[in-house]
Motif scaffolding. Sequence first.
Motif, mmCIF file in Angstrom:
data_model
loop_
_atom_site.group_PDB
_atom_site.id
_atom_site.type_symbol
_atom_site.label_atom_id
_atom_site.label_comp_id
_atom_site.label_asym_id
_atom_site.label_seq_id
_atom_site.Cartn_x
_atom_site.Cartn_y
_atom_site.Cartn_z
ATOM 1 N N THR A 48 0.839 -1.188 0.000
ATOM 2 C CA THR A 48 0.000 0.000 0.000
ATOM 3 C C THR A 48 0.879 1.245 0.000
ATOM 4 O OG1 THR A 48 -0.108 -0.136 2.415
ATOM 5 C CG2 THR A 48 -1.934 -1.097 1.187
ATOM 6 N N ASP A 52 -0.750 7.110 2.367
ATOM 7 C CA ASP A 52 -2.103 7.079 1.828
ATOM 8 C C ASP A 52 -3.097 7.391 2.945
ATOM 9 O OD1 ASP A 52 -4.398 6.665 0.449
ATOM 10 O OD2 ASP A 52 -4.022 4.558 -0.037
ATOM 11 N N ASP A 54 -6.190 7.048 2.780
ATOM 12 C CA ASP A 54 -7.155 5.947 2.806
ATOM 13 C C ASP A 54 -6.660 4.800 3.687
ATOM 14 O OD1 ASP A 54 -9.173 7.010 1.190
ATOM 15 O OD2 ASP A 54 -8.104 6.456 -0.643
ATOM 16 N N ASN A 653 -10.862 0.349 -10.856
ATOM 17 C CA ASN A 653 -10.848 1.796 -10.666
ATOM 18 C C ASN A 653 -12.130 2.424 -11.196
ATOM 19 O OD1 ASN A 653 -9.272 4.246 -9.895
ATOM 20 N ND2 ASN A 653 -9.546 4.719 -12.056
ATOM 21 N N THR A 677 -13.564 2.196 1.468
ATOM 22 C CA THR A 677 -12.358 1.724 2.140
ATOM 23 C C THR A 677 -12.205 0.221 1.969
ATOM 24 O OG1 THR A 677 -11.131 1.772 4.231
ATOM 25 C CG2 THR A 677 -13.507 1.395 4.373
ATOM 26 N N VAL A 681 -9.737 -0.646 -2.191
ATOM 27 C CA VAL A 681 -9.371 0.757 -2.371
ATOM 28 C C VAL A 681 -7.864 0.941 -2.221
ATOM 29 C CG1 VAL A 681 -9.637 3.087 -1.432
ATOM 30 C CG2 VAL A 681 -11.624 1.578 -1.612
ATOM 31 N N ASN A 684 -6.016 -0.459 -5.178
ATOM 32 C CA ASN A 684 -6.280 0.372 -6.348
ATOM 33 C C ASN A 684 -5.496 1.677 -6.274
ATOM 34 O OD1 ASN A 684 -8.075 0.871 -8.835
ATOM 35 N ND2 ASN A 684 -8.477 2.678 -7.600
ATOM 36 N N ASN A 685 -5.418 2.267 -5.084
ATOM 37 C CA ASN A 685 -4.617 3.477 -4.921
ATOM 38 C C ASN A 685 -3.167 3.227 -5.293
ATOM 39 O OD1 ASN A 685 -6.886 4.753 -4.005
ATOM 40 N ND2 ASN A 685 -6.244 4.893 -1.880
ATOM 41 N N GLN A 688 -2.905 2.927 -9.157
ATOM 42 C CA GLN A 688 -3.039 4.213 -9.833
ATOM 43 C C GLN A 688 -1.796 5.072 -9.630
ATOM 44 O OE1 GLN A 688 -5.497 4.647 -11.978
ATOM 45 N NE2 GLN A 688 -6.215 2.623 -11.331
ATOM 46 N N SER A 689 -1.224 5.010 -8.441
ATOM 47 C CA SER A 689 0.015 5.752 -8.187
ATOM 48 C C SER A 689 1.155 5.199 -9.023
ATOM 49 C CB SER A 689 0.373 5.678 -6.698
ATOM 50 O OG SER A 689 1.604 6.316 -6.445
#
Length: 859
Positions: A48, A52, A54, A653, A677, A681, A684-685, A688-689
């Motif tokens: 992760t 983040d 989130d 996403n 959450t 999530v 996915n974060n 995307q990063s």
Amino acid sequence: MIKKIQQIYDAIVLDRPVFTLLVLLTVAIISGWQAQHFELDASADSLTLEQDSDLEYFRTISGRYATQEALFVAYKPQRDLLEKSQMAHIATLRDALANITGIDQVTSLLDVPLLRSPPVALTELADNLRTLESADVDLVAAREELINSPIYRNLLVSPDFSTTALQLDLAVDTRYHHLLEARNQLRVTRDTVGLSPSQQFELTEATELFRAYNSDFNLRRHQLIQQVRDVLANHNDQAELFLGGVPMIADDMITYVGNDIVTFGAGVAIFIIISLAVLFRRIRFVILPLMTCGFTVLVMVGLLGFLRWPATVISSNFVSLLLILTMSMTLHLIVRYRQTLAGQPTLSQRDLVREAVHTLARPCLFATLTTIVAFISLLVSGIRPVIDFGWMMTIGLVIAYSSTFLVFPATLVLLPASQADIDPLSGPSFSAQLGEFTERHGGSILVTSLLLAVFTISGISQLAVENSFINYFSDKTEIHQGMLLIDQKLGGTTPLDVVFKLNDASAEQDSSEDDLWGDGTDSGTSSDDDLWEDEDDGFWEDESGVSEALVGTSNSDDRHWFTRDRMAQIRAVHDYLDDLPETGKVMSMRSMMELAEQFTDGEPLGDLELALLYTRIPAEFRSLVIDPYISVENNEARISMRLVDSDPNLKRNELIERIRTDLVEKVGLQPDQFQLTNMMVLYNNMLQSLFQSQILTLGAVFIGIMAMFLWLFRSITLAIIAIIPNLLSACFVLGVMGWAGIPLDMMTITIAAIAIGIAVDNTIHYIERFTSEFRVDQHYIDTMKRCHNSIGKSMFYTSLTIIVGFSILVLSNFIPTIYFGVLTSLAMLIAILGALLLLPRLILLTRPFGPEAAAKTDG
């Protein structure tokens, strides 16, 4: 300065090779001892974003709702689930699993409360709760209740009643969470206001304490999962048993990666040995590259073990990449040595080795530095394992360069020169044939390159960023089959939550007579008195029973929180999520409401009934259906769902963004009223990063490499020529991924940096050799032919050895390993073709080294 360094190097390595090798042997022994501390880490914390928001929110919500990590056992019986022998087998399995240390509780269909088998009055719930193990349970009614229950259906039992699940709640490790919280609080302070020297020391200490404990935690978790599998193996005589759950996925990923490193590492080594033996036909040129590569990997692994720096699923490929890059430099030295021996057979062994080392030290250094620039780009990702991968490769490349120019020459100088080592410069070679093709078909090469560029651009436009765990494993494996069964029969795999604040209580009073349910029913449709007096359904008792139930109960203030208006808001969100095709099982307070409404012919409960329901429900049932989904203190509700990970149409996403939009536009929530959450999530974060940091900054990486080329070649024309094959090879791999439908995920996202690192090496070596060879006669065609027959050979040998060696990875059952092998081999293929076809064609076209000598013509 350079000559001074060369003299010191010669005096130590070439004049005292035995001393040098003894020092290196000592380093190898120390590294080997420290390598025992090397480990792989696939915990959620390692996958992760480090900063983040989130992630912090997820940890807060997990603590608020006391959610536990869990494993799931999918149980597909040979006979009917409710046959006595089958239920006895489930009970035996449950008890065996419950005895495993680290499992807090096991819940099976034998343990869950039954309310309609036969029906139980609300006021009798606490004293008259039945399960399938109760002596007076009605099995026929129980079957119907389990199949139709909004709580149990598609979670505990499949809709066709052919499969059930056992949920294994894992014991909460309070020390683990305490250490994690202590470290994270200091990190937050560091990132917001900064740390004092004493706080920095505390962070260092907290990080080390958590790292050490996390290592032990992961080991205990692995052992627990293995114990569960052992129990399942001993109880598979009456049912098919499959294990699932996020903890198992994380542990199995590390297990597969670790096994692949050992199994296929040995396989790659064998393939490379065969390739070297075929290419050079000399035992010394098989052993020396393996010694050099082995030393590089051993020192790097030992260093990571000494630093207690674990590799993750993302960075585990560093071993293979160091093998590639070290092998490349070593093979260049071998070919250069053999060609020097062919051209100057009277030189001593020391001078032969010295000439090869001095000639290649500079281009190898610049190739290493330029490759480091490519991997440095990973540091901006913000994702700890990706950052670690960048640093690991940076350090590893330094070690690879050092070991190549220490182990190889110090060993080779001790061996006698032999005529069998000579590389016939005039002999036929495939690289020489590529030179002939470049001379005769230059136009075709340019057209083909242009078409490949078009293919690449269109392919990149189709790239998707996805992370499907089920697709990480071959469909022949038990883990894939188990995850698929859970996905299709038991409500999905990947968890996703929606947490939202409920509207103010004042609005409830104002709207108590309104149509709260959206179905034409107002609060007076079914009066409280009617429900209290109706005893035919067996759920509600008489009014005296109600009064008795409400008097003297605990949480008396909490019961007033449960109102129709709040339940209507929960119902609206729940029903929207349940209607999405991508979702499997959806659970919330709405599930309990739906169950209760089965006793009132579908009529919504009023405020008094809701208070009664909350007050009289047994504690064990409340912990199952209410506490995980309601926070009275925070006026908050949680909707928990699992996504069908095997759905080929699942776009993660896109789904998250659609839910966020629809909750505002269709359900009527405010944007700041809710938050998504859970692991869906967070992963996915991360993806995307990764996509933004790797794809969108790819141009910046090439600018950095362009700057290196300008510094190295001192010519903007030559720098541009050099960058084109690198750009094409790196992007071509991404284009192929786009056309083949291979998603960018945490395993494949680094392939661009890998492709650049491979291609840069070939480009620098070729241009360096072309520069020196052009001075001989200042004729482009002849220079190209000599380069193809000299440095071109080593480039070709390196590429062929790596391609053949890594082809064995396609036999893995771990799909990311297969992708890594195929894409790495493809990157090597495109890189060598770009360096031996497109690059020389561009040199012949632009003539960046100036005009040819007057005595020569273009030919």
